[in-house]
Scaffold this active site. Structure first.
Site, short mmCIF file in Angstrom:
data_model
loop_
_atom_site.label_atom_id
_atom_site.label_comp_id
_atom_site.label_asym_id
_atom_site.label_seq_id
_atom_site.Cartn_x
_atom_site.Cartn_y
_atom_site.Cartn_z
N GLY A 185 0.77 -1.23 -0.08
CA GLY A 185 0.14 0.14 0.03
C GLY A 185 0.74 1.15 0.19
O GLY A 185 1.95 1.34 0.47
N ASN A 186 0.27 2.22 -0.42
CA ASN A 186 0.80 3.59 -0.40
C ASN A 186 0.01 4.72 -0.45
O ASN A 186 -1.29 4.59 -0.64
CB ASN A 186 1.60 3.68 -1.69
CG ASN A 186 1.10 3.32 -2.82
OD1 ASN A 186 0.26 3.72 -3.49
ND2 ASN A 186 1.79 1.96 -3.15
N THR A 231 8.94 3.88 -0.86
CA THR A 231 8.67 2.55 -1.47
C THR A 231 9.29 1.58 -0.51
O THR A 231 10.25 1.97 0.15
CB THR A 231 9.59 2.42 -2.64
OG1 THR A 231 9.49 1.36 -3.35
CG2 THR A 231 11.13 2.72 -2.28
N HIS A 256 -4.79 -6.91 -8.05
CA HIS A 256 -4.00 -5.96 -7.23
C HIS A 256 -4.30 -4.96 -6.03
O HIS A 256 -3.95 -5.31 -4.91
CB HIS A 256 -3.36 -5.06 -8.26
CG HIS A 256 -2.24 -4.00 -7.98
ND1 HIS A 256 -1.58 -3.16 -8.78
CD2 HIS A 256 -1.55 -3.76 -6.79
CE1 HIS A 256 -0.72 -2.50 -8.27
NE2 HIS A 256 -0.84 -2.77 -6.81
N HIS A 288 -3.92 3.94 -2.13
CA HIS A 288 -3.85 2.58 -2.73
C HIS A 288 -3.59 1.30 -1.67
O HIS A 288 -2.40 1.53 -1.32
CB HIS A 288 -2.82 2.99 -4.10
CG HIS A 288 -2.35 1.38 -4.53
ND1 HIS A 288 -3.42 0.67 -4.88
CD2 HIS A 288 -1.28 0.95 -4.58
CE1 HIS A 288 -2.81 -0.43 -5.48
NE2 HIS A 288 -1.59 -0.33 -5.34
N GLU A 342 4.35 3.68 -6.77
CA GLU A 342 3.16 4.12 -7.61
C GLU A 342 3.13 5.55 -7.81
O GLU A 342 1.87 6.14 -8.11
CB GLU A 342 1.99 3.48 -6.92
CG GLU A 342 1.99 1.93 -6.70
CD GLU A 342 2.01 0.99 -7.80
OE1 GLU A 342 2.18 1.67 -9.05
OE2 GLU A 342 2.02 -0.13 -7.64
#
Length: 230
Positions: A30-31, A45, A162, A95, A76
């Site tokens: 996730g981000n 990252t 995803h 995300h 991302e």
């Protein structure tokens, strides 16, 4: 204050912990990003979101996409910036890789503009119509380009095998929608195709009630029909 239009990097850190607590992420997946004026702060990252501190966030120039100072942004970053540029009122992008959400995209893997069933009105009002892309490798140009192609019309995009991408005006709103999506998929995975979901007419009535419109499939027919062979 979390959810205020002046959210801070401390709010971003709190959201990361909430995502973990609500089991919307696991491990280092996730981000999350937040735009503050002309800068975007994004998780690094490989970062483990639940244990991040403010100085772990990576600072990005919103206009150029360049890293300011130290750190490596999430791979991302490309679609975070794309979503934020396409929707100037939005300040936040989440995300994540929730279990039920990914399960749905694996089991009912047919990309399209309107493929997500709505088990209840509350979900549809908050999340709206959700397109699904086929699988693309994480961090790839193909993934970022396809998300950004949809960004003009969609704040929420399901990624095959995803996860989910949600962009909203605030971190709190993006978090709430993300959680609502996971619950919707949980319900659908329990009831299966034979369970009753909202009809297209019922969803259209809700859209009319709140003054919301969605693009015609023709606008994206080349993207979905030719490239994805559906």
């Amino acid at each position: 204050m979390l959810g205020d239009f002046t959210e801070t990097i401390d709010d971003l850190i709190e959201i990361c912990r909430l995502l973990y607590d609500r089991r919307l992420i696991c491990s280092s997946g996730g981000n999350v990003s937040l735009r503050i004026d002309k800068k975007v702060y994004i998780t690094p990252t490989g970062g483990t979101l639940w244990r991040l501190k403010p100085n772990d966030l990576v600072e990005i120039d919103f206009e150029t996409g360049s890293v300011i100072g130290a750190g490596r942004p999430s791979k991302e970053l490309g679609f975070h910036l794309g979503l934020l540029h396409a929707n100037p009122n939005n300040k936040a992008v989440i995300h994540v890789h929730p279990t039920m959400t990914i399960s749905f995209s694996c089991k009912f893997n047919k990309p399209g503009l309107n493929v997500v069933p709505s088990t209840n009105a509350g979900f549809y009002i908050r999340a709206g119509q959700i397109p699904m892309l086929p699988y693309f490798p994480s961090g790839s140009h193909d993934l970022h380009n396809r998300v950004n192609e949809l960004a003009e019309d969609f704040n929420t995009i399901l990624l095959g095998n995803h996860g989910i991408v949600v962009s909203r005006q605030t971190l709190l709103e993006a978090f709430n929608v993300t959680e609502e999506i996971e619950q919707n998929f949980h319900i659908y995975n329990l009831i299966g195709k034979k369970g009753r979901c909202l009809t297209e007419r019922e969803k259209s009535d809700l859209d009319t009630k709140i003054g919301r419109h969605w693009p015609n499939f023709d606008k994206y027919s080349e993207l979905f029909s030719k490239e994805f062979n559906i």
